[in-house]
Design an enzyme around this catalytic site. Structure first.
Site, mmCIF file in Angstrom:
data_model
loop_
_atom_site.group_PDB
_atom_site.id
_atom_site.type_symbol
_atom_site.label_atom_id
_atom_site.label_comp_id
_atom_site.label_asym_id
_atom_site.label_seq_id
_atom_site.Cartn_x
_atom_site.Cartn_y
_atom_site.Cartn_z
ATOM 1 N N GLN A 130 -4.653 -22.803 -19.153
ATOM 2 C CA GLN A 130 -4.911 -21.154 -19.335
ATOM 3 C C GLN A 130 -4.049 -20.485 -18.418
ATOM 4 O O GLN A 130 -4.042 -20.830 -17.362
ATOM 5 C CB GLN A 130 -6.306 -21.051 -18.844
ATOM 6 C CG GLN A 130 -6.781 -19.703 -18.871
ATOM 7 C CD GLN A 130 -8.400 -19.437 -18.192
ATOM 8 O OE1 GLN A 130 -8.762 -20.413 -17.157
ATOM 9 N NE2 GLN A 130 -9.004 -18.642 -18.657
ATOM 10 N N GLY A 131 -3.636 -19.142 -18.954
ATOM 11 C CA GLY A 131 -2.544 -18.297 -18.523
ATOM 12 C C GLY A 131 -3.165 -17.041 -18.211
ATOM 13 O O GLY A 131 -2.797 -16.104 -19.136
ATOM 14 N N SER A 133 -4.722 -15.811 -15.036
ATOM 15 C CA SER A 133 -4.475 -15.320 -13.737
ATOM 16 C C SER A 133 -2.871 -14.884 -13.376
ATOM 17 O O SER A 133 -2.112 -15.697 -13.718
ATOM 18 C CB SER A 133 -4.988 -16.363 -12.612
ATOM 19 O OG SER A 133 -6.248 -16.283 -12.477
ATOM 20 N N SER A 165 -4.268 -24.849 -13.909
ATOM 21 C CA SER A 165 -4.516 -26.039 -13.861
ATOM 22 C C SER A 165 -4.053 -27.157 -15.052
ATOM 23 O O SER A 165 -3.844 -26.364 -16.023
ATOM 24 C CB SER A 165 -6.167 -26.308 -13.663
ATOM 25 O OG SER A 165 -6.645 -25.741 -12.754
ATOM 26 N N GLU A 248 -16.042 -20.490 -21.206
ATOM 27 C CA GLU A 248 -15.547 -20.944 -19.859
ATOM 28 C C GLU A 248 -16.928 -20.906 -18.823
ATOM 29 O O GLU A 248 -17.116 -21.641 -18.044
ATOM 30 C CB GLU A 248 -14.408 -20.191 -19.045
ATOM 31 C CG GLU A 248 -13.949 -21.111 -17.770
ATOM 32 C CD GLU A 248 -12.820 -20.312 -17.265
ATOM 33 O OE1 GLU A 248 -12.576 -19.211 -17.672
ATOM 34 O OE2 GLU A 248 -12.344 -20.745 -16.161
ATOM 35 N N ASN A 381 -17.466 -15.439 -7.681
ATOM 36 C CA ASN A 381 -18.837 -15.285 -7.601
ATOM 37 C C ASN A 381 -19.313 -13.731 -7.394
ATOM 38 O O ASN A 381 -20.304 -13.626 -7.830
ATOM 39 C CB ASN A 381 -19.484 -16.311 -6.835
ATOM 40 C CG ASN A 381 -19.599 -17.831 -7.613
ATOM 41 O OD1 ASN A 381 -18.873 -17.887 -8.675
ATOM 42 N ND2 ASN A 381 -20.242 -18.544 -7.031
ATOM 43 N N GLU A 382 -18.306 -13.193 -6.435
ATOM 44 C CA GLU A 382 -18.354 -11.749 -6.214
ATOM 45 C C GLU A 382 -18.544 -10.962 -7.603
ATOM 46 O O GLU A 382 -19.388 -10.149 -7.760
ATOM 47 C CB GLU A 382 -17.532 -11.378 -5.370
ATOM 48 C CG GLU A 382 -17.866 -11.940 -3.866
ATOM 49 C CD GLU A 382 -17.735 -13.329 -3.600
ATOM 50 O OE1 GLU A 382 -16.766 -13.973 -4.393
ATOM 51 O OE2 GLU A 382 -18.290 -13.931 -2.791
#
Lengths: 399, 387
Positions: A130-131, A133, A165, A248, A381-382
């Site tokens: 996955q690209g 970030s 990853s 996801e 999670n924020e």
């Protein structure tokens, strides 16, 4: 569990029998905790071979249409996942292909794209990464700097992706890139980008806090991708990315993946507590440890019941209220379990996995450190708590 | 999960209609302004003069006509026989409206009568279905919840005489009968005693919660006829009823919790500081998201416990204790944030949040808080200490 239809019961029986008869030989190398941490070629080969076998047996992609390599059924995948989980068979290596690329392509792809890409996602013949970030686009995901410039039938990609990853084994990447600087959100487009051996693409390992090289950075220098590999319209990248994230973040049914250690995580803590000592008593006799373990059991049951209640509209006043909680609750559940395991292991939690005295082969401290991958990835999670506050409770937006 | 367990907790259109009707009735008949007038008009009256807290007896009469006292009474005993999940959903509405009423006390007594199963108990169930209110008088002076413990002694063989005192009796001034646990040698008897019977003395407890009453009830040689001894295996009967009792109180906690959450969210959307609604700030937004997560976990566990009770699942007690633990902790957290995030006004008598704070605090302690439930659960999950 409500009564299953006859054909589902038959499938369940078939899955059980197949898994009993085809249990793979135990791996000769140590396996990581999640597929995102597959590092070595023997690990990859073992898991890729297994996913290929279960796919061929119809236990992966069971609910996908047959023309895209699926089984063409309805409601079979949940059963297959349950049975794989119960049997404790290996995990699915192609987690990005299965849980992100394939469902997104199914929603947004052309007929040709669906036929070309989905079968390889299901069989793990083609591994995906996955690209999304970038160094400057984490929680603020729309701040993409990677550019895609039109050149005839091609696009030319330049930029830098991080936390990738499985990038070192991936043939393809789901990529968002900027096709226009004029609009922050509407200037993004979504590509199915070739990675392995592709000109202008460099994959370099990034080392995690555990010392394991779990993920990568990927650099694009004038790397070309054909316009055939653009998913949905130019400028629709943000919308397509939201589809991917829905899958996801667990708000939709995934296409497969059971496996790993089938022992219930709370039971693993109980087992650890029974063989860990403090002040001359077992940790399992210490009232505070007992309370902490039972708290984990309650959260575990709560997660299970939330998933069940999410399917009962009469008991949910907002359709996204429970689904949007799942990423936060499941990642923090895993983190708290691991942290408690470290606490119970006491002095023995200091031992790295190579130390023979490390309890559970050093699982607890490594799981604890790796758990931050899940509380940070897929929107921290924020950010998830912002989304819950804004989309479900209707509080004013933070941005 | 056993194969007979319904995926939807058994929550069908009947249960949904029952819940929605209750919500509508209470929206109309017990708006927050009326509740304030009823229970919190003046702190001096409430806390200093020792007057009984107010409740709307006309509204309760409507509830009885709708069959609320018969909800948990089986149809063959003259009741409505609603599934536990339907009762839980209705009690949530009662909690959301902070309704002062003998409903929860009567339901809890009903579960005990139902488990007793004797002819005597069935007769009493019929009376409850017809509108007789009831409450449990089963707690000793230490506030222990163990079924065997009682400070009341029973003497006699068929008809018995009760002597002693029970404590922490919920809504004692609204109940027409007490279900009293009493020791006769090693046996625990359960007796139905009319609140106006000769020798019964009801002393009001001074409590924080404004939406109920509580009492210490003394029995001075109270005669109980043989047909009012509803169980001679009272400890076992109470244990069997315990999951339903815990689930019902947990549902009330979920209801108050949801009101506290939504009310605090509304305040955070409208109250402005630094030129913005305070709900913009993550120090306000994130705890509210967390409160929602905790309430939802508790609710899901309540429905599961309810469903297990309906199915006669032997693990019902385990799941009911999980529900009470989660609901008590969720209640404590959302109560805490509801006061704090309202700021200065939240600390005053004029703001409504304290009404819910106090009801929640009372329910958190009732029948054991989170730690208490987890101590019991630990024996299930890890075996007894020293094993």
């Amino acid at each position: 569990m409500a009564k299953l239809a006859t054909e589902q019961l038959e499938f369940q029986e078939y899955a059980r029998r197949w898994l009993e008869g085809n249990r793979p030989a135990p791996p000769t190398v140590r396996m990581p905790i999640t597929p995102l941490e597959v590092m070595t070629i023997p690990q990859r080969d073992y898991l890729q071979d297994w996913q290929g076998k279960v796919y061929a047996a119809g236990l992966v992609g069971a609910d996908y249409p047959t023309e895209y390599g699926g089984g063409g059924h309805e409601g079979f995948q949940r059963i297959a996942n349950q049975e794989m989980g119960r049997a404790g068979t290996p995990m699915m290596i192609n987690i990005v292909g299965l849980n992100m690329a394939a469902p997104t392509i199914l929603v947004h792809g052309t007929e040709a794209q669906k036929k070309k890409f989905i079968p390889g996602c299901l069989s793990a013949e083609e591994i995906w990464c996955q690209g999304f970030s970038e160094p400057g686009a984490g929680s603020d995901m729309a701040n993409q700097q990677t550019s895609a410039d039109r050149d005839g039938d091609d696009w030319i990609i330049n930029g830098h992706k991080v936390w990738t990853s499985l990038g070192h084994f991936a043939k393809w990447m789901i990529l968002i890139a900027r096709t226009s600087k004029a609009h922050k959100y509407d200037g993004l487009s979504y590509f199915l980008m070739p990675i392995e051996g592709h000109p202008g693409v460099t994959v370099r390992p990034l080392v995690k806090i555990t010392g394991e090289a779990g993920f990568n950075e990927v650099l694009f220098e004038d790397s070309r991708v054909s316009d055939d590999c653009r998913l949905d319209d130019i400028g629709k990248g943000w919308t397509v990315a939201m589809t991917t994230l829905t899958y996801e973040r667990g708000a939709a049914e995934s296409a497969g993946g059971g496996g790993g250690d089938s022992t219930h995580p709370v039971q693993r803590l109980v087992n650890l507590a029974k063989e860990s000592w403090r002040d001359g008593i077992r940790a399992s006799d210490d009232p505070l440890t007992r309370d902490a373990i039972v708290q984990r059991a309650i959260v575990a049951e709560g997660l299970k019941q939330n998933a069940r209640r999410a399917r009962v509209p009469g008991l949910c006043e907002h359709p996204m209220r429970l689904p949007l909680q799942q990423k936060v609750t499941s990642s923090e559940f895993a983190q708290e379990n691991a942290r408690l395991g470290v606490e119970i292991a006491g002095a023995r939690s200091t031992l790295y996995k190579l130390d023979e005295a490390a309890p559970d082969q050093g699982h607890w401290p490594l799981a604890y450190m790796n758990s931050y991958g899940h509380t940070i990835a897929a929107g921290t999670n924020e950010i998830q708590r912002n989304i819950l506050g804004e989309r479900v409770l209707g509080l004013p937006k933070s941005k | 999960m056993s194969e007979s367990m319904p995926k939807d907790y058994g929550f069908g259109s009947d249960e949904e209609m029952l819940r929605d009707l209750a919500g509508k009735l209470l929206d109309d008949e017990m708006p927050i302004e009326k509740l304030r007038q009823l229970v919190a008009a003046d702190p001096a009256t409430t806390y200093e003069s020792g007057q009984l807290p107010g409740w709307d007896q006309a509204l309760w009469k409507q509830c009885v006509e709708l069959g609320w006292t018969g909800l948990a009474v089986p149809e063959e005993a003259g009741g409505v026989g609603v599934k536990m999940v339907g009762i839980a959903a209705l009690v949530e509405e009662v909690g959301k409206h902070c309704l002062p009423s003998p409903l929860v006390a009567t339901l809890n007594a009903t579960y005990v009568l139902r488990e007793a199963g004797s002819d005597e108990a069935i007769t009493w169930l019929g009376r409850v279905a017809d509108g007789t209110t009831a409450t449990l008088a089963i707690t000793d002076s230490t506030g222990a919840w163990e079924a065997e413990r009682t400070d009341v002694a029973a003497a006699g063989n068929d008809a018995v005489t009760l002597t002693g005192t029970t404590y922490f009796v919920q809504d004692a001034f609204k109940a027409e009968i007490f279900l009293v646990s009493a020791k006769r040698g090693q046996e625990v008897l359960l007796c139905a005693v009319r609140s106006d019977a000769q020798g019964v003395e009801i002393r009001q407890d001074h409590i924080h919660d404004l939406t109920r009453d509580q009492a210490t009830v003394a029995f001075h040689e109270v005669s109980v006829a043989a047909e009012d001894v509803i169980s001679t295996a009272g400890a076992e009967t109470l244990r069997c009823a315990w999951p339903a009792i815990l689930t019902t109180v947990s549902a009330d906690l979920c209801g108050t919790g949801e009101w506290q959450l939504q009310t605090t969210v509304e305040y955070a959307k409208t109250r402005k500081q630094f030129d913005r609604p305070i709900g913009f700030f993550q120090a306000v937004k994130h705890p509210l998201s967390n409160a929602m997560i905790e309430i939802d976990r508790a609710r899901s566990l309540v429905y599961h416990a309810a469903c297990c009770i309906d199915a006669g699942d032997p693990e019902a007690e385990k799941f009911a204790r999980m529900a009470k633990s989660a609901a008590s902790d969720a209640g404590r957290f959302v109560s805490d944030r509801s006061i704090q995030l309202h700021g200065g006004i939240g600390f005053t008598w004029e703001c409504d949040v304290h009404l819910y704070f106090k009801r929640s605090m009372h329910n958190q302690a009732l029948f054991g808080d989170g730690v208490h439930q987890r101590r019991h659960l630990a024996n299930h999950t890890l075996g007894p200490i020293g094993n």
